[in-house]
Design an enzyme around this catalytic site. Structure first.
Site, PDB file in Angstrom:
ATOM      1  N   LYS A  41      20.285  37.734 -22.050  1.00 32.28           N
ATOM      2  CA  LYS A  41      21.333  36.679 -21.488  1.00 32.28           C
ATOM      3  C   LYS A  41      21.564  37.126 -19.784  1.00 32.28           C
ATOM      4  O   LYS A  41      21.464  36.324 -18.925  1.00 32.28           O
ATOM      5  CB  LYS A  41      22.355  36.338 -22.244  1.00 32.28           C
ATOM      6  CG  LYS A  41      23.130  35.145 -21.781  1.00 32.28           C
ATOM      7  CD  LYS A  41      24.498  35.038 -22.354  1.00 32.28           C
ATOM      8  CE  LYS A  41      24.430  34.620 -23.882  1.00 32.28           C
ATOM      9  NZ  LYS A  41      24.550  33.052 -23.866  1.00 32.28           N
ATOM     10  N   ARG A 112      30.770  36.229 -23.693  1.00 33.45           N
ATOM     11  CA  ARG A 112      29.631  36.037 -24.688  1.00 33.45           C
ATOM     12  C   ARG A 112      28.775  37.427 -24.767  1.00 33.45           C
ATOM     13  O   ARG A 112      28.597  38.207 -23.689  1.00 33.45           O
ATOM     14  CB  ARG A 112      28.583  35.198 -24.216  1.00 33.45           C
ATOM     15  CG  ARG A 112      29.110  33.654 -23.868  1.00 33.45           C
ATOM     16  CD  ARG A 112      28.034  32.943 -23.496  1.00 33.45           C
ATOM     17  NE  ARG A 112      28.852  31.634 -22.776  1.00 33.45           N
ATOM     18  CZ  ARG A 112      28.879  30.328 -23.348  1.00 33.45           C
ATOM     19  NH1 ARG A 112      28.397  30.180 -24.586  1.00 33.45           N
ATOM     20  NH2 ARG A 112      29.497  29.301 -22.526  1.00 33.45           N
ATOM     21  N   GLY A 121      23.333  33.617 -32.910  1.00 34.41           N
ATOM     22  CA  GLY A 121      24.490  33.237 -33.845  1.00 34.41           C
ATOM     23  C   GLY A 121      24.877  34.582 -34.593  1.00 34.41           C
ATOM     24  O   GLY A 121      25.557  34.564 -35.386  1.00 34.41           O
ATOM     25  N   MET A 123      26.243  37.392 -33.140  1.00 33.20           N
ATOM     26  CA  MET A 123      27.177  38.063 -32.598  1.00 33.20           C
ATOM     27  C   MET A 123      28.257  36.878 -32.068  1.00 33.20           C
ATOM     28  O   MET A 123      28.160  35.767 -32.479  1.00 33.20           O
ATOM     29  CB  MET A 123      27.028  38.907 -31.559  1.00 33.20           C
ATOM     30  CG  MET A 123      26.263  40.187 -32.092  1.00 33.20           C
ATOM     31  SD  MET A 123      25.856  41.191 -31.064  1.00 33.20           S
ATOM     32  CE  MET A 123      24.378  40.754 -30.007  1.00 33.20           C
ATOM     33  N   ARG A 379      16.128  31.348 -21.909  1.00 29.35           N
ATOM     34  CA  ARG A 379      15.412  32.428 -22.454  1.00 29.35           C
ATOM     35  C   ARG A 379      14.346  31.803 -22.759  1.00 29.35           C
ATOM     36  O   ARG A 379      14.111  30.742 -22.969  1.00 29.35           O
ATOM     37  CB  ARG A 379      16.357  33.110 -23.536  1.00 29.35           C
ATOM     38  CG  ARG A 379      16.454  32.190 -24.597  1.00 29.35           C
ATOM     39  CD  ARG A 379      17.427  32.571 -25.579  1.00 29.35           C
ATOM     40  NE  ARG A 379      17.904  31.224 -26.637  1.00 29.35           N
ATOM     41  CZ  ARG A 379      18.791  31.667 -27.364  1.00 29.35           C
ATOM     42  NH1 ARG A 379      19.751  32.710 -27.430  1.00 29.35           N
ATOM     43  NH2 ARG A 379      19.423  30.462 -28.081  1.00 29.35           N
ATOM     44  N   HIS A 497      -4.495  44.571 -58.900  1.00 31.56           N
ATOM     45  CA  HIS A 497      -5.644  43.476 -59.117  1.00 31.56           C
ATOM     46  C   HIS A 497      -5.483  42.191 -58.651  1.00 31.56           C
ATOM     47  O   HIS A 497      -6.090  41.487 -58.069  1.00 31.56           O
ATOM     48  CB  HIS A 497      -6.074  43.819 -60.633  1.00 31.56           C
ATOM     49  CG  HIS A 497      -7.045  42.803 -60.939  1.00 31.56           C
ATOM     50  ND1 HIS A 497      -8.608  43.173 -60.937  1.00 31.56           N
ATOM     51  CD2 HIS A 497      -7.217  41.594 -61.548  1.00 31.56           C
ATOM     52  CE1 HIS A 497      -9.204  42.164 -61.290  1.00 31.56           C
ATOM     53  NE2 HIS A 497      -8.475  41.203 -61.494  1.00 31.56           N
ATOM     54  N   SER A 810     -15.991  54.437 -43.885  1.00 30.28           N
ATOM     55  CA  SER A 810     -14.991  53.176 -44.165  1.00 30.28           C
ATOM     56  C   SER A 810     -13.927  53.638 -44.644  1.00 30.28           C
ATOM     57  O   SER A 810     -13.965  54.318 -45.930  1.00 30.28           O
ATOM     58  CB  SER A 810     -15.784  51.930 -44.943  1.00 30.28           C
ATOM     59  OG  SER A 810     -15.162  51.116 -44.985  1.00 30.28           O
ATOM     60  N   CYS A 877     -11.727  49.190 -44.651  1.00 34.82           N
ATOM     61  CA  CYS A 877     -11.911  48.064 -45.708  1.00 34.82           C
ATOM     62  C   CYS A 877     -10.844  47.846 -46.748  1.00 34.82           C
ATOM     63  O   CYS A 877     -10.865  47.123 -47.714  1.00 34.82           O
ATOM     64  CB  CYS A 877     -13.493  47.986 -46.394  1.00 34.82           C
ATOM     65  SG  CYS A 877     -13.303  49.703 -47.424  1.00 34.82           S
ATOM     66  N   TYR A 897     -15.246  48.412 -36.461  1.00 34.01           N
ATOM     67  CA  TYR A 897     -14.802  47.050 -36.997  1.00 34.01           C
ATOM     68  C   TYR A 897     -13.532  47.381 -38.117  1.00 34.01           C
ATOM     69  O   TYR A 897     -13.242  48.658 -38.745  1.00 34.01           O
ATOM     70  CB  TYR A 897     -16.089  46.511 -37.808  1.00 34.01           C
ATOM     71  CG  TYR A 897     -16.288  47.297 -38.974  1.00 34.01           C
ATOM     72  CD1 TYR A 897     -15.763  47.101 -40.238  1.00 34.01           C
ATOM     73  CD2 TYR A 897     -17.376  48.179 -38.849  1.00 34.01           C
ATOM     74  CE1 TYR A 897     -16.173  47.521 -41.534  1.00 34.01           C
ATOM     75  CE2 TYR A 897     -17.763  49.030 -40.058  1.00 34.01           C
ATOM     76  CZ  TYR A 897     -17.025  48.652 -41.370  1.00 34.01           C
ATOM     77  OH  TYR A 897     -17.473  49.362 -42.399  1.00 34.01           O
TER      78      TYR A 897
HETATM   79  C1  PEP Z   1      -9.424  51.023 -50.794  1.00 31.31           C
HETATM   80  O1  PEP Z   1      -9.395  51.962 -51.538  1.00 31.31           O
HETATM   81  O2  PEP Z   1      -9.039  50.852 -50.003  1.00 31.31           O
HETATM   82  C2  PEP Z   1     -10.823  50.231 -51.204  1.00 31.31           C
HETATM   83  C3  PEP Z   1     -10.963  49.364 -50.477  1.00 31.31           C
HETATM   84  O3  PEP Z   1     -11.362  50.267 -52.433  1.00 31.31           O
HETATM   85  P1  PEP Z   1     -10.661  49.570 -53.879  1.00 31.31           P
HETATM   86  O4  PEP Z   1      -9.459  48.797 -53.443  1.00 31.31           O
HETATM   87  O5  PEP Z   1     -11.675  48.921 -54.502  1.00 31.31           O
HETATM   88  O6  PEP Z   1     -10.033  50.645 -54.425  1.00 31.31           O
END
Ligand code: PEP
Ligand code: MG
Length: 926
Positions: A41, A112, A121, A123, A379, A497, A810, A877, A897
C-alpha cells in the site's frame, strides 16, 4: 543456502535507517518499487503521489523495518521515530493547511496497515484519529455539519476501543462479548428506537448522546478512559497496527499463503478524506478490468454519502460504476457515470493511466469529498482463472505486456480452475466441512454415497452421480472408481493407489480421511457427528480435501474455457522442456494428446490389468503370480503375451509419432491376489489346486513390507521369463506398427534399479529378444532404447555408473521420496498431517518435491549422469511431474521432459513455460 539468505537480509536492514517516508502534494520520498520497505500500500501510494502526481491525500509511511524492530525489542520503537513522525506530520499539516489537534482547523488522519504481500482484512485500520472533545467544535464549524462530525466520532470510538484498547492490549472479552459487539448492539438499539435503518438517518443530537454513552461503556468494560489527546490516539493506533501483524488471523493467513513471518507490516498515516459528507460525496472500489470474467471495461461500485467501511460491511447495496458494472441487484441504481459525470471522467482517465503505468489490472479505492476525487489505494487486483487468461491475452494484444509476462500472469492454480468441475465458491463459503482428508484428486464432485464398486456402477448407469466411499481401494474397485463422480477413502496417502488412478482420470478424490467411521457392511459412515447411509448426498472438494454435507451447487468443467487453447499455445511458444503424460491405455493416450502431451513418459504395464475389459488378462496375471513352479508360470506368461502386445501396440499407435516409454512390470503382488471368495475359487480351479494350496501360495506372497519387497526389476531378476515376455510384446508390437508405416520407437524402462548390474543383466535379455524379433519379423530398422527409473537413493548416488548402461533416466519421485524419507507412501495419513501442523515439514513431500533432500539426490544424479553421458535424456514420471513448483525445479536442473497424468498436462505446460519465462525476464533485466 538458508544461512546465506539470513545474512543478506540482516545486512540490508542495517544499511537503511530512514524510517518514515512522506507522500502527497505531487511528491513522494519513496516509490512503487519499495514494497519490501513500505509495504504494497505504502509503495503504491508513493508511486501514485510522486510519479503519477495523482490526487492522493497527503500522509506518510512508517517502514516494515520499524515493525521488525518493534517485535524484536519488546514492542518498543527506535529512538528517533517519534521525532521523525512529528516532522512528517508537520509536512502533512503544511500541505493540507490544517493542524493536528487544532481547536479551529483540525487535521484528522487514518492509520492503516500494509504488508509487502496483500493480506486483505487480516490486520487493522483506524479512522478519524484526532477527533477529541477539543477538536470537535472546530470540525463542526469547518464542516457545518454536526451530524457528520458526531457520526465520525462514534466510528472512532467503536474502532479504537476495539482495535487499540481491547485487541492490541490483549484483553480477552468476558463471555466472548467484545467491546465492538457491545457498541454495535447499542447502535442497533438506537436505530430501532428511532425507527431508522441507515446510520445516516440518525440525527446529530442522538449521535452526540450515543458518543457519551459509548465512552461510559468503554470505561466500564475496559476499565480505561477513552483517550482525548490526539497524539495519544495516534501512537495507540500505530502500535495497534504493528501489534496486529502477529494477531491470530494474520498468522493463520500467512501460514496458508506461505508469507514469511519476519516481513512485518508498514503503517500508513494519511489525511482523512470523507465520502460521507452528503450527496456530493461518495466512496468506492473499482477494478481497471472485470475481475470476474476479464472483460476490458472499467468495473466497480460506489456508495453515495458513505465511508469505506460501509462498502465492506455490505449493509447498503452499492451502485454500479457504469453500465458494465451493473448486475441483477444493482441494475435499478444510478451509475456514477450518470450521477457525477465529471468525477467519473476524471476517475476513468486515472484508471487508464494506472494500467498503462503498472502494466496490470488494478484494484483501486477512492473517495469523493464534496465533488473532489481522492485516490486512497491501488494494488494489483485479484482475479479468477477465466479472467486471468482473458486479461493476459488481451494485454499482450494491446502490447501492455510482453509474452513472457503474459504467461506469468496466470497461476497454475487459476488454470486448473478452467479444467475441472468445481463447487460454486459462493455455495462453499456458506457451509463448513464435515470431515477433512488429503486432497488427492482435484476438482469438485457431488452425489449420492455408495459403499462398493457395483453400487457406483449401478448408480452411474441410472444417470446419477455416485460418491464412492471405501476404506481403501484395490484393483477390483477400478470399475467403480471410474463410474463414481468422486472417491473418498479412509486410508492412503497422496500417491496411494486411489490417488494415482483418480488423478490420472482427472477425478475428484480425497484419501486418508481418518476421521471417517466406516461400516461397509451396514453401508453407513459417520463423520462430523452425523451418520450417513447409502443414498445420502455428500459433496467433495478434492482440491482442498474437504467433505461437505448435502449436495452443493456445482460449476461446469471448463466454464469460461474459450481462451484456453490460445493461452496454452502462447505458453508452448516459450517453454523449452517437453511435457509427456503418464498413460496406460490407448484411451488415456488419446486423451493425453488432447491435453497437449508430447509422448508418454510412463506406461505402467500392470495398469492394463485394471479397468475396462480387464477380466481376462487380470485372471491370467493372477495365475502368473500364484504359479507354483516355472512351468505353471511360463504357461501363464505365454497366455498373457497376446493381451500385452495388443495393449502396447494400440497405445503406441495412439501416441505416434511421439515416443512411448514402457516400464517393465512393477506390480505390488499382494494387490493382485483376489479377495473375494468366488474369485479365489475360480482361480484355484484354473490352477488345478485346492483352496488349501491356494491359501498357502497367497500367504507365501505376503510380505511384511511390500513396497520394499519383491517388486520392480527384482521380479525380472528372479523370473527372467517375465522380462523376456514383456520385451517380446514390446518389440513385436513395434515391428508390426513399423510395417504398417507407423513410427514406433519403443523406450524400455527398468523400474526400481539399485545397482548397474541389474541393468546389465536385464539388457542382455532385452537385446537377445530384440534380435530374435528382428529376425522373425524381418523389419529393416527399429530404434529402441533401454533406460532406467531412478527411484532408489543408491541408484541416484551411483548415477555415474548407472548412466554408463542406461540410455535415459526417469526420476520416479514417488518411490524416491518414499525411500529418501523412509515414509511409506501408502501410510502417511496417520502422521504427515501432524508433521505439517507442527511445522516440522512445510509441505507434503509426495505432492511438492522436497528440493532440499530428494532434490539434492536428483541434482547429483543429473550431474553425474550427464558427466558419464552428456546427451543423457532425463525426465521425471513421479506425481511431482505435474506439480508447478517441482516442474520449475526440473527446468532449472536441465530436464528433457516432465511426465504427469493427462489432466495435469496443461498445468505442466504452463509451469514449464513460466520457468522459462522467468529465466528469460531475468536475463533481459541484467
Ligand atoms: C515413482 O515411483 O515415482 C513411479 C512413477 O512409479 P510408481 O508410482 O508406479 O511406483
Ligand atoms: Mg515407483
Amino acid at each position: 543456502m538458508a544461512k546465506k539468505t539470513v545474512k543478506k537480509t540482516a545486512k540490508k536492514a542495517a544499511k537503511t535507517n530512514k524510517m518514515v517516508y512522506a507522500f502527497g502534494g505531487g511528491k513522494a520520498d519513496g516509490n512503487g518499487k519499495m514494497k519490501e520497505l513500505l509495504g504494497g500500500k505504502g509503495a503504491n501510494l508513493a508511486e501514485m503521489a510522486g510519479q503519477l502526481k495523482l490526487p492522493v491525500p497527503p500522509g506518510f509511511t512508517i517502514t516494515t523495518e520499524v515493525c521488525t524492530h518493534y517485535w524484536n525489542n519488546k514492542k518498543t520503537y527506535p529512538k528517533t521515530l517519534k521525532a521523525d513522525v512529528e516532522a512528517n506530520l508537520k509536512k502533512v499539516e503544511k500541505l493540507t493547511k490544517k493542524e493536528f489537534g487544532s481547536e479551529k482547523n483540525p487535521l484528522l488522519v487514518s492509520v492503516r496497515s500494509g504488508a509487502r504481500a496483500s493480506m486483505p482484512g487480516m490486520m487493522e485500520t483506524i479512522l478519524n484519529i484526532g477527533l477529541t472533545e477539543k477538536t470537535i467544535p472546530g470540525m463542526i464549524a469547518k464542516t457545518q455539519d454536526e451530524r457528520f462530525v458526531y457520526d465520525a466520532y462514534r466510528r472512532l470510538i467503536m474502532m479504537y476501543s476495539d482495535v487499540v484498547m481491547e485487541k492490541a492490549a490483549g484483553i480477552e472479552p468476558k463471555d466472548g462479548e467484545g467491546i465492538r459487539k457491545i457498541l454495535d448492539g447499542m447502535l442497533g438499539e438506537l436505530k430501532k428506537k428511532l425507527g431508522v435503518t441507515d446510520d445516516t438517518q440518525i440525527p446529530a443530537e442522538e449521535l452526540k448522546k450515543l458518543c457519551v454513552e459509548f465512552k461510559k461503556t468503554v470505561k466500564k468494560v475496559l476499565g480505561k478512559e477513552f483517550p482525548d489527546e490526539p497524539t495519544e490516539q495516534l501512537w495507540g493506533a500505530i502500535g495497534a497496527v504493528f501489534a496486529s501483524w502477529n494477531g491470530k488471523r494474520a498468522i493463520a493467513y500467512r501460514n496458508i499463503e506461505n508469507i514469511p513471518h519476519d516481513w512485518g507490516t508498514a503503517v500508513n498515516v494519511q489525511t482523512m478524506v470523507f465520502g460521507n459528507m452528503g450527496e456530493t460525496s461518495a466512496t468506492g472500489v473499482a477494478f481497471t478490468r472485470n475481475p470476474g470474467n476479464g472483460d476490458s471495461h472499467f468495473y466497480g461500485e460506489y456508495l453515495i454519502n458513505a465511508q469505506g467501511e460501509d462498502v465492506v460491511a455490505g449493509i447498503r447495496t452499492p451502485s454500479p460504476m457504469n453500465k458494465w458494472s451493473s448486475n441483477a441487484h444493482s441494475a435499478h441504481l444510478p451509475t456514477l457515470e450518470k450521477t457525477m459525470p465529471k468525477v467519473y471522467k476524471e476517475l476513468d482517465a486515472i484508471q487508464k493511466r494506472l494500467e498503462k503505468h503498472f502494466h496490470d489490472m488494478l484494484d483501486i479505492e477512492f473517495t469523493i469529498e464534496h465533488g473532489t476525487l481522492w485516490m486512497l489505494q491501488c494494488r494489483v487486483g485479484k482475479r479468477n482463472g477465466t479472467a486471468a487468461v482473458q486479461m493476459a491475452l488481451d494485454m499482450l494484444k494491446e502490447r501492455l505486456i510482453n509474452k513472457e509476462t503474459a504467461v506469468l500472469r496466470v497461476t497454475p492454480h487459476q488454470l486448473g480452475e478452467l479444467l475441472l468441475p468445481a463447487i460454486d465458491p459462493k455455495a462453499e463459503a456458506a457451509v463448513k466441512p464435515v470431515a477433512k482428508g488429503l486432497p488427492a484428486g482435484p476438482g469438485g464432485a457431488s452425489g449420492k454415497i455408495v459403499f462398493n464398486s457395483d453400487d457406483a456402477i449401478k448408480l452411474q448407469a441410472a444417470g446419477e452421480n455416485a460418491i464412492l466411499i471405501r476404506e481403501e481401494t484395490n484393483p477390483e474397485d477400478i470399475e467403480g472408481m471410474r463410474a463414481a463422480a468422486g472417491i473418498l477413502t479412509q486410508r492412503g496417502g497422496m500417491t496411494s493407489h486411489a490417488a494415482l488412478v483418480a488423478r490420472g482420470w482427472g477425478k475428484c478424490c480425497i484419501v486418508g480421511c481418518s476421521e471417517l467411521e466406516l461400516n461397509p457392511a451396514k453401508k453407513t459412515v459417520t463423520m462430523g457427528g452425523k451418520t450417513y447411509k447409502e443414498g445420502d448426498f455428500l459433496t467433495l472438494n478434492g482440491t482442498k480435501g474437504w467433505v461437505y454435507d448435502g449436495a452443493l451447487k456445482m460449476l461446469e468443467a471448463g466454464e469460461g474455457n474459450k481462451n484456453l487453447a490460445a493461452f496454452l499455445k502462447l505458453a508452448d511458444s516459450i517453454r523449452t522442456m517437453k511435457v509427456r503424460a503418464n498413460a496406460d491405455t490407448p484411451e488415456d493416450a488419446a486423451n493425453a494428446r488432447k491435453f497437449g502431451a508430447e509422448g508418454i513418459g510412463l506406461f505402467r504395464i500392470e495398469h492394463m490389468f485394471y479397468g475396462k475389459n480387464s477380466d481376462a488378462p487380470l485372471f491370467i496375471l493372477r495365475k502368473m503370480i500364484l504359479a507354483g513352479n516355472e512351468i505353471e508360470r511360463q504357461a501363464a506368461v505365454n497366455e498373457l503375451f497376446p493381451y500385452m502386445k495388443k495393449s502396447i501396440k494400440e497405445t503406441i499407435k495412439a501416441m505416434a509419432p511421439y515416443s512411448v516409454t514402457i516400464r517393465l512390470m512393477d506390480p505390488p503382488l499382494h494387490e493382485f491376489v483376489p479377495t473375494l471368495h468366488a474369485k479365489q475359487l475360480e482361480l484355484a480351479k484354473a490352477l488345478g489346486i485346492d483352496m488349501k494350496t491356494f491359501q498357502d501360495r497367497a500367504a507365501g506372497l505376503h510380505e511384511v513390507n511390500p513396497m520394499m519387497g519383491h517388486r520392480g526389476i527384482r521380479l525380472g531378476v528372479t523370473y527372467p521369463e517375465i522380462t523376456e515376455m514383456q520385451s517380446r510384446a514390446i518389440f513385436e508390437a513395434a515391428a508390426e506398427l513399423i510395417k504398417e508405416g507407423i513410427k514406433a520407437v519403443p523406450e524400455v524402462m527398468i523400474p526400481l534399479t539399485c545397482d548397474v548390474n541389474e541393468i546389465v543383466k536385464q539388457k542382455a535379455i532385452i537385446r537377445r529378444v530384440y534380435e530374435e524379433v528382428v529376425a522373425k519379423t524381418k523389419v529393416k530398422k527399429m530404434n529402441f532404447s533401454v533406460g532406467t527409473m531412478i527411484e532408489i537413493p543408491r541408484a541416484a548416488v551411483l548415477a555415474y555408473e548407472v548412466a554408463g548402461e542406461a540410455d535415459f533416466f526417469s526420476f520416479g519421485t514417488n518411490d524416491l521420496t518414499q525411500m529418501t524419507f523412509g515414509f511409506s507412501r501408502d501410510d502417511i495419513g496417520s502422521f504427515l498431517p501432524e508433521y505439517l501442523k507442527q511445522g516440522i515439514l512445510q509441505a507434503d513431500p509426495f505432492q511438492t518435491l522436497d528440493q532440499r533432500g530428494v532434490g539434492m539426490l536428483i541434482e547429483h544424479a543429473v550431474a553425474e549422469g550427464r558427466e558419464a553421458k552428456p546427451n543423457l535424456k532425463i525426465g521425471i514420471c513421479g506425481e511431482h511431474g505435474g506439480d508447478p513448483e517441482s516442474v520449475e525445479f526440473c527446468h532449472r536442473e536441465g530436464f528433457t521432459y516432465v511426465s504427469c497424468s493427462a489432466f495435469r498436462v496443461p498445468i505442466a505446460r504452463l509451469a514449464a513455460a513460466q520457468a522459462a519465462a522467468k529465466e528469460a525476464l531475468a536475463k533481459k533485466s541484467k
